[in-house]
Motif scaffolding. Structure first.
Motif, mmCIF file in Angstrom:
data_model
loop_
_atom_site.group_PDB
_atom_site.id
_atom_site.type_symbol
_atom_site.label_atom_id
_atom_site.label_comp_id
_atom_site.label_asym_id
_atom_site.label_seq_id
_atom_site.Cartn_x
_atom_site.Cartn_y
_atom_site.Cartn_z
ATOM 1 N N THR A 55 0.845 -1.189 0.000
ATOM 2 C CA THR A 55 0.000 0.000 0.000
ATOM 3 C C THR A 55 0.884 1.244 0.000
ATOM 4 O O THR A 55 2.093 1.173 0.249
ATOM 5 N N LEU A 56 0.275 2.381 -0.262
ATOM 6 C CA LEU A 56 1.035 3.633 -0.280
ATOM 7 C C LEU A 56 1.622 3.951 1.085
ATOM 8 O O LEU A 56 2.757 4.449 1.184
ATOM 9 N N SER A 57 0.894 3.656 2.156
ATOM 10 C CA SER A 57 1.423 3.942 3.497
ATOM 11 C C SER A 57 2.600 3.025 3.824
ATOM 12 O O SER A 57 3.556 3.442 4.493
ATOM 13 N N GLN A 58 2.567 1.774 3.355
ATOM 14 C CA GLN A 58 3.692 0.877 3.587
ATOM 15 C C GLN A 58 4.925 1.349 2.815
ATOM 16 O O GLN A 58 6.041 1.350 3.348
ATOM 17 N N LEU A 59 4.724 1.768 1.573
ATOM 18 C CA LEU A 59 5.853 2.279 0.791
ATOM 19 C C LEU A 59 6.418 3.555 1.391
ATOM 20 O O LEU A 59 7.638 3.776 1.393
ATOM 21 N N GLU A 60 5.547 4.401 1.922
ATOM 22 C CA GLU A 60 6.009 5.640 2.554
ATOM 23 C C GLU A 60 6.835 5.346 3.796
ATOM 24 O O GLU A 60 7.850 6.006 4.049
ATOM 25 N N SER A 61 6.432 4.352 4.589
ATOM 26 C CA SER A 61 7.219 4.020 5.775
ATOM 27 C C SER A 61 8.577 3.443 5.384
ATOM 28 O O SER A 61 9.593 3.722 6.041
ATOM 29 N N LEU A 62 8.637 2.663 4.303
ATOM 30 C CA LEU A 62 9.928 2.168 3.822
ATOM 31 C C LEU A 62 10.799 3.321 3.347
ATOM 32 O O LEU A 62 12.004 3.360 3.592
ATOM 33 N N ARG A 63 10.188 4.274 2.664
ATOM 34 C CA ARG A 63 10.916 5.437 2.153
ATOM 35 C C ARG A 63 11.495 6.254 3.313
ATOM 36 O O ARG A 63 12.635 6.727 3.245
ATOM 37 N N GLU A 64 10.737 6.418 4.393
ATOM 38 C CA GLU A 64 11.236 7.189 5.546
ATOM 39 C C GLU A 64 12.433 6.515 6.188
ATOM 40 O O GLU A 64 13.382 7.177 6.611
ATOM 41 N N VAL A 65 12.401 5.187 6.271
ATOM 42 C CA VAL A 65 13.538 4.463 6.844
ATOM 43 C C VAL A 65 14.752 4.601 5.942
ATOM 44 O O VAL A 65 15.872 4.840 6.396
ATOM 45 N N CYS A 66 14.534 4.492 4.652
ATOM 46 C CA CYS A 66 15.635 4.525 3.699
ATOM 47 C C CYS A 66 16.240 5.928 3.572
ATOM 48 O O CYS A 66 17.424 6.068 3.260
ATOM 49 N N GLU A 67 15.448 6.960 3.809
ATOM 50 C CA GLU A 67 15.960 8.330 3.698
ATOM 51 C C GLU A 67 16.973 8.663 4.785
ATOM 52 O O GLU A 67 17.756 9.594 4.639
ATOM 53 N N ALA A 68 17.002 7.912 5.863
ATOM 54 C CA ALA A 68 17.959 8.167 6.937
ATOM 55 C C ALA A 68 19.375 7.756 6.553
ATOM 56 O O ALA A 68 20.353 8.235 7.132
ATOM 57 N N ASN A 69 19.516 6.896 5.566
ATOM 58 C CA ASN A 69 20.814 6.422 5.102
ATOM 59 C C ASN A 69 21.055 7.004 3.704
ATOM 60 O O ASN A 69 20.281 6.768 2.782
ATOM 61 N N LEU A 70 22.127 7.782 3.523
ATOM 62 C CA LEU A 70 22.380 8.441 2.238
ATOM 63 C C LEU A 70 22.602 7.445 1.101
ATOM 64 O O LEU A 70 22.133 7.655 -0.023
ATOM 65 N N ALA A 71 23.306 6.358 1.360
ATOM 66 C CA ALA A 71 23.549 5.364 0.317
ATOM 67 C C ALA A 71 22.234 4.693 -0.095
ATOM 68 O O ALA A 71 21.991 4.459 -1.287
ATOM 69 N N CYS A 72 21.405 4.419 0.874
ATOM 70 C CA CYS A 72 20.103 3.813 0.577
ATOM 71 C C CYS A 72 19.227 4.797 -0.202
ATOM 72 O O CYS A 72 18.520 4.408 -1.133
ATOM 73 N N GLU A 73 19.305 6.062 0.162
ATOM 74 C CA GLU A 73 18.508 7.071 -0.536
ATOM 75 C C GLU A 73 18.958 7.216 -1.994
ATOM 76 O O GLU A 73 18.122 7.346 -2.897
ATOM 77 N N ASP A 74 20.270 7.165 -2.236
ATOM 78 C CA ASP A 74 20.762 7.239 -3.617
ATOM 79 C C ASP A 74 20.311 6.022 -4.426
ATOM 80 O O ASP A 74 19.897 6.146 -5.578
ATOM 81 N N MET A 75 20.387 4.858 -3.817
ATOM 82 C CA MET A 75 19.947 3.654 -4.512
ATOM 83 C C MET A 75 18.436 3.680 -4.739
ATOM 84 O O MET A 75 17.952 3.186 -5.754
ATOM 85 N N MET A 76 17.698 4.266 -3.806
ATOM 86 C CA MET A 76 16.245 4.382 -3.937
ATOM 87 C C MET A 76 15.891 5.204 -5.170
ATOM 88 O O MET A 76 14.943 4.890 -5.889
ATOM 89 N N ASP A 77 16.685 6.251 -5.449
ATOM 90 C CA ASP A 77 16.415 7.101 -6.605
ATOM 91 C C ASP A 77 16.680 6.382 -7.927
ATOM 92 O O ASP A 77 16.037 6.673 -8.930
ATOM 93 N N THR A 78 17.609 5.443 -7.928
ATOM 94 C CA THR A 78 17.958 4.764 -9.178
ATOM 95 C C THR A 78 17.275 3.408 -9.342
ATOM 96 O O THR A 78 16.820 3.080 -10.430
ATOM 97 N N SER A 79 17.188 2.640 -8.269
ATOM 98 C CA SER A 79 16.676 1.267 -8.388
ATOM 99 C C SER A 79 15.265 1.077 -7.853
ATOM 100 O O SER A 79 14.655 0.044 -8.098
ATOM 101 N N GLY A 80 14.782 2.022 -7.076
ATOM 102 C CA GLY A 80 13.458 1.878 -6.490
ATOM 103 C C GLY A 80 13.529 1.603 -5.005
ATOM 104 O O GLY A 80 14.553 1.163 -4.480
ATOM 105 N N ILE A 81 12.442 1.882 -4.337
ATOM 106 C CA ILE A 81 12.412 1.791 -2.879
ATOM 107 C C ILE A 81 12.536 0.354 -2.386
ATOM 108 O O ILE A 81 13.218 0.074 -1.408
ATOM 109 N N ILE A 82 11.886 -0.578 -3.071
ATOM 110 C CA ILE A 82 11.896 -1.962 -2.596
ATOM 111 C C ILE A 82 13.291 -2.561 -2.720
ATOM 112 O O ILE A 82 13.788 -3.213 -1.793
ATOM 113 N N ALA A 83 13.968 -2.328 -3.835
ATOM 114 C CA ALA A 83 15.325 -2.846 -4.023
ATOM 115 C C ALA A 83 16.298 -2.208 -3.041
ATOM 116 O O ALA A 83 17.157 -2.887 -2.464
#
Length: 94
Positions: A55-83
């Motif tokens: 769901t959108l709320s589940q993806l948003e919670s994953l995004r918030e966790v991933c935004e705390a780590n810069l490397a994860c945030e960079d990978m999120m921009d290129t590969s997607g939040i789930i990857a």
């Protein structure tokens, strides 16, 4: 007074026993509503979702966790939040 109380309690017991005896006993436990057919049960029980359907709320919670780590945030921009979440934090908990 004690005799009256004893008489009332005995009559109450007789009424309770008589109402229990009037109810028919079921021969088949399935008739009591304890068991249901497989098709009916599967329509009532919540089915698990296919992997990747979040769901959108589940993806948003994953995004918030991933935004705390810069490397994860960079990978999120290129590969997607789930990857990105899976690569840095392991399997998704839901």
């Amino acid at each position: 007074m004690k005799t009256l109380l004893l008489l009332v309690l005995c009559s109450l017991a007789v009424v309770c026993l008589a109402t229990d005896a009037a109810q028919p006993v079921a021969d088949n436990p399935a008739q009591d509503g304890l068991f249901v057919e497989r098709e009916q049960a599967s329509s009532v029980v919540r089915q698990k979702r296919a992997p990747g359907e979040y769901t959108l709320s589940q993806l948003e919670s994953l995004r918030e966790v991933c935004e705390a780590n810069l490397a994860c945030e960079d990978m999120m921009d290129t590969s997607g939040i789930i990857a990105a979440y899976t690569a840095y934090y392991g399997p998704i908990p839901y």
